[in-house]
Write an enzyme that holds these catalytic residues in place. Structure first.
Site, PDB file in Angstrom:
ATOM      1  N   SER A 171       1.511   0.883  16.261  1.00 27.87           N
ATOM      2  CA  SER A 171       2.121   0.375  15.032  1.00 27.87           C
ATOM      3  C   SER A 171       3.568  -0.067  15.225  1.00 27.87           C
ATOM      4  CB  SER A 171       2.060   1.448  13.936  1.00 27.87           C
ATOM      5  OG  SER A 171       2.904   2.523  14.244  1.00 27.87           O
ATOM      6  N   LYS A 211       8.508   5.052  12.517  1.00 26.44           N
ATOM      7  CA  LYS A 211       8.546   3.813  11.737  1.00 26.44           C
ATOM      8  C   LYS A 211      10.004   3.382  11.578  1.00 26.44           C
ATOM      9  CE  LYS A 211       4.107   3.600  10.655  1.00 26.44           C
ATOM     10  NZ  LYS A 211       3.775   4.538  11.768  1.00 26.44           N
TER      11      LYS A 211
END
Lengths: 220, 220
Positions: free
Chosen positions: A140, A177
DNA sequence: TCAAAAGTCAAACACTTGTTCATGAAAGCT
DNA sequence: AGCTTTCATGAACAAGTGTTTGACTTTTGA
């Protein structure tokens, strides 16, 4: 009494006794954190006489491989060591950073032994910050060049600035993230077009720290 | 005989004896790399009776601060404990890897001190290989997720298989590229569409080693 | 082949050092 | 004040352990 370094005793017959003594001392100190006694070395090296061991210890001292202080019990220390490959490390220059494995449900993530191993990192790259490592799984963050299998180095802190790449706990799962805002609302942004931003609500989300480094050992 | 940790002896009068004992043991082990004897601690803590020290040592063991093995001489080891940040590092677990700076014209790149600093890396990730670090400059390998400013970990070897990412010396300049072949001819391929493959001719090119790791300390 | 050197051993010795004991002083508590 | 608990001491003991000695065996070298 001296069975901690259980086992092997005499090694390959071809190896010379002085080598066996040295190897065993090294092994013993690594395992037990204290020096072996002469008689321990007897048992571990296959020699049956304390006298023989004593002779070799003295010889190893002359060779500069160990430091053997006359009279003192269990006082052998390793004179580090062969070449420039293995260097005497001033331990203050190195920090053991824990690799956090699976994050268990309970709160105190760092408390006990949720981690499996330590990796040593130069203090020069860490400073005096409290850090830990997290193994990345998934792709990701690939656009930020953080890959599956990378270890990210996280400096513990519980706030984040916009644009920071952070490690966070979402529903008791650790992820990496980029922290940012969309119309004033905080989000966690993956760096991969296949994934969608995650709303950052302080209920389910907890900031673990800021990503300050990355180690990769699977190159392809 | 026991003057190595020269000095101070009893400390601030306010500190309790058990603390002085613990502090002194810690200090002594750090300085001498071996455990102090009960009588050493006597001298160092201000206590005049081995019996007192013995009592405290036993107590410290119960508290879990040290490990005190009955009967063994100089066998105290510290049960690490508080910080977990600074740990005594078994030096055999850590390797000092040189960061090669500018490659000077002369041949023996690794010979003396062409490098400026060492970075410590866990032996567990290096094994017994000879390695060095190289600071990447430029973006020619960005598609392989190797960025400008990254440190690449190179295992020394002078051959390369097709597909390997390697460090090579081209016209006395160190670069990172992927090794491969085009119609049977060896090339060094950048991982960036803006750059062109470089023909690998054994005259100007020398393989330094294979890239086996990567460290990044500038995250953005 | 013979002598010197090196390797190994067993046993004894001596010192370091962990452990215990009995005693006394200081501190807390009722 | 008395009692108990804690803290500290010095002496003595016992065990672990470094060191030495002398003898025996194997290897080395001429």
């Amino acid at each position: 009494m001296s069975d901690s370094t259980s086992g092997k005793g005499r090694e390959s017959k071809s190896m010379k006794s002085i080598d066996r003594v040295y190897k065993y001392v090294r092994q013993y100190i690594r395992d037990n954190a204290i020096s072996p006694s002469v008689r321990d070395i007897c048992a571990g090296s296959g020699l049956k006489s304390t006298s023989s061991v004593h002779t070799y210890l003295r010889k190893l001292d002359e060779m500069g491989k160990i430091e053997y202080r006359p009279g003192m019990r269990r006082a052998i220390i390793l004179k580090d060591t062969d070449s420039a490959t293995v260097t005497p490390v001033p331990s203050s220059d190195v920090v053991a950073v824990p690799v956090i494995g699976k994050i268990t449900a309970g709160q105190p993530i760092f408390a006990h032994e949720d981690y499996e191993e330590n990796i040593f990192i130069s203090r020069s790259v860490i400073g005096s910050n409290e850090c830990f490592l997290l193994k990345v799984s998934g792709t990701s963050m690939i656009n930020a060049h953080i890959l599956d299998g990378d270890y990210i180095l996280v400096r513990k802190q519980n706030h984040a600035d916009e644009g920071d790449i952070i490690a966070a706990l979402i529903d008791n799962e650790a992820t990496v993230k980029r922290f940012g805002k969309l119309n004033g609302v905080p989000y966690l942004f993956p760096e991969n077009d296949l994934y969608s931003p995650i709303p950052f609500n302080t209920e389910d989300c907890q900031i673990l720290g800021k990503v300050v480094g990355l180690h990769r050992y699977s190159i392809s």
